[in-house]
Design an enzyme around this catalytic site. Structure first.
Site, PDB file in Angstrom:
ATOM      1  N   ASP A  81       0.812  -1.214   0.000  1.00  0.00           N
ATOM      2  CA  ASP A  81       0.000   0.000   0.000  1.00  0.00           C
ATOM      3  C   ASP A  81       0.844   1.261   0.000  1.00  0.00           C
ATOM      4  OD1 ASP A  81       0.816  -0.717   2.657  1.00  0.00           O
ATOM      5  OD2 ASP A  81      -0.626   0.727   3.476  1.00  0.00           O
ATOM      6  N   GLU A 174       0.354  -1.384   5.521  1.00  0.00           N
ATOM      7  CA  GLU A 174       1.385  -0.958   6.466  1.00  0.00           C
ATOM      8  C   GLU A 174       1.174   0.487   6.893  1.00  0.00           C
ATOM      9  OE1 GLU A 174       5.469   0.715   7.522  1.00  0.00           O
ATOM     10  OE2 GLU A 174       4.018   1.340   5.999  1.00  0.00           O
TER      11      GLU A 174
END
Length: 409
Positions: A81, A174
């Site tokens: 991400d 994350e």
């Protein structure tokens, strides 16, 4: 065009902006699009067990070279991400070849000026990649993914490179509080220790991060028509301002650096009837973090003495721990990484991260993960940039680490 650059440009074209409001992992469907692409690429390289799990983790294995089956298993990790702080859709990369020290001029009057961002001076002569200034670039952490994929490709292409078993993990979410690593199955991963490729400038090496905690502060007001408010109204907007003023200004992020912790107000939602403040607390020492928690409790007590009981509700969440203690149980990992830096002509710069990585969460699960550099800067905003030469150097170092005998004994 270099293979590592081709990979990177392919990955940043996929929007993987994680969603901090989501309660699911992955928090955004685009993360699965990238995960599926990576699985396909790994399979095309000949990695037979590549998989995408229900929660959008990409797992894969590079088997040990014959005769090296009993060596330590090293895990290589990067996250799928990108941060929701800045737009991650329709990224239009720009390549600034042989950077000569000039101001990088992007769209909408966005510039990356070396006077404001002196880190650029480390990359004179390099090829610098930016976005067009309308979005972030996404090198955090798609550069890390490209670096790991480059290393995997070299390992499967050149069988003369000897190594133990290597596990690969590309993780979701994350960048948001839901934390994909919180559901990471360390036992299934099966690594003896790990390396996250999620660092900053060339040469940096990290095995220490903050202890991290967050507070939601809910404030209850009493809404009365302002014409009749005297002695009756309690304005939650005012309570919010007062609460924040009770916290030390010198602990704000803009007033701290180095090994100093901070208290960061990152979100405010306020009306007269109620208000909510979002804070993150960071400190490299657990005692320092506990002292910051006490400041919140004292501020809440002060507000309630002034305005009555029940006006403040504190909800705290542990986010991650400083992984230093867990990593220092494996001095051979630290020494091998530093040796690889030096062997590749890069002076290691050991410094704590003023933030967290998946390795921070994984240390809580007893998997020691050090962190190596990407050659990128200005993450989470439209002035993000990365050096292609630094990415290639990171890949060289990572390759040497996984083929070095000291990490395999």
């Amino acid at each position: 065009m270099d293979d590592i650059l081709k990979r990177f440009l392919k990955y940043v074209a996929i929007d993987t902006t994680s969603n901090d409001e989501s309660e699911t992992i992955p928090s955004f469907a685009g993360e699965r699009d990238l995960a599926d692409l990576l699985k396909t690429e790994l399979c095309e390289m000949g990695v037979e067990d590549a998989e995408v799990t229900e929660n959008c983790f990409v797992f894969a294995t590079v088997p040990a070279t014959k005769g090296y089956e009993n060596k330590k298993t090293i895990g290589l990790l990067a996250h799928l991400d990108t941060a929701p702080d800045c737009i991650g859709k329709n990224v239009q990369p720009r390549i600034h070849t042989k950077y000569a020290g000039q101001i990088l001029e992007l769209e909408d009057n966005v510039v990356i000026d070396p006077q404001c961002y002196p880190e650029l001076e480390q990359y004179l002569g390099d090829d610098i990649v930016t976005s067009d200034g309308r979005t972030l670039l996404g090198c955090d952490d798609k550069a890390g993914i490209a670096i790991i994929m480059d290393v995997v490709h070299r390992l499967v292409t050149y069988p003369e490179l000897k190594h133990g078993k290597i596990r690969i993990a590309f993780t979701p979410d994350e960048e948001v509080s839901i934390g994909g690593a919180s559901v990471f199955d360390v036992e299934k991963f099966g690594a003896d220790y790990g390396i996250t490729v999620d660092g900053d400038g060339i040469g940096e090496f990290n095995y220490e991060t903050f202890h991290a905690f967050s507070y939601d502060v809910e404030l209850e007001g009493n809404n009365i028509h302002p014409a009749e408010a005297k002695g009756k109204m309690i304005n939650a907007c005012t309570l919010a301002a007062e609460f924040d003023r009770l916290l030390p200004q010198d602990m704000r992020p803009e007033n701290t650096e180095g090994r100093e912790g901070f208290i960061h107000l990152y979100e405010v939602n306020a009306q007269v009837e109620s208000a909510k403040l979002g804070y993150i607390l960071r400190d490299f020492e657990i005692d320092g973090l506990e002292n910051k928690k006490l400041l919140f409790q004292k501020a809440a007590e002060t507000i309630e003495k002034r305005y009555g009981k029940g006006r403040v509700k504190l909800t705290g969440i542990h986010e991650y721990s400083n992984p230093k203690a867990e990593i220092e149980k494996h001095p051979e990992l630290i020494e091998t990484c530093l040796k690889a830096y030096r062997n590749c002509g890069v002076k290691p710069i050991i410094k704590p991260i003023r933030g967290g990585t998946d390795g921070s969460t994984l240390a809580d699960k007893k998997l020691a993960c050090v962190n190596i550099f990407l050659g990128g800067h200005n993450y989470h905003n439209c002035r993000e940039f990365v050096s292609i030469q630094a990415m290639k150097k990171s890949a060289d170092i990572l390759l040497q680490i996984v083929t070095c005998s000291e990490t395999q004994e």
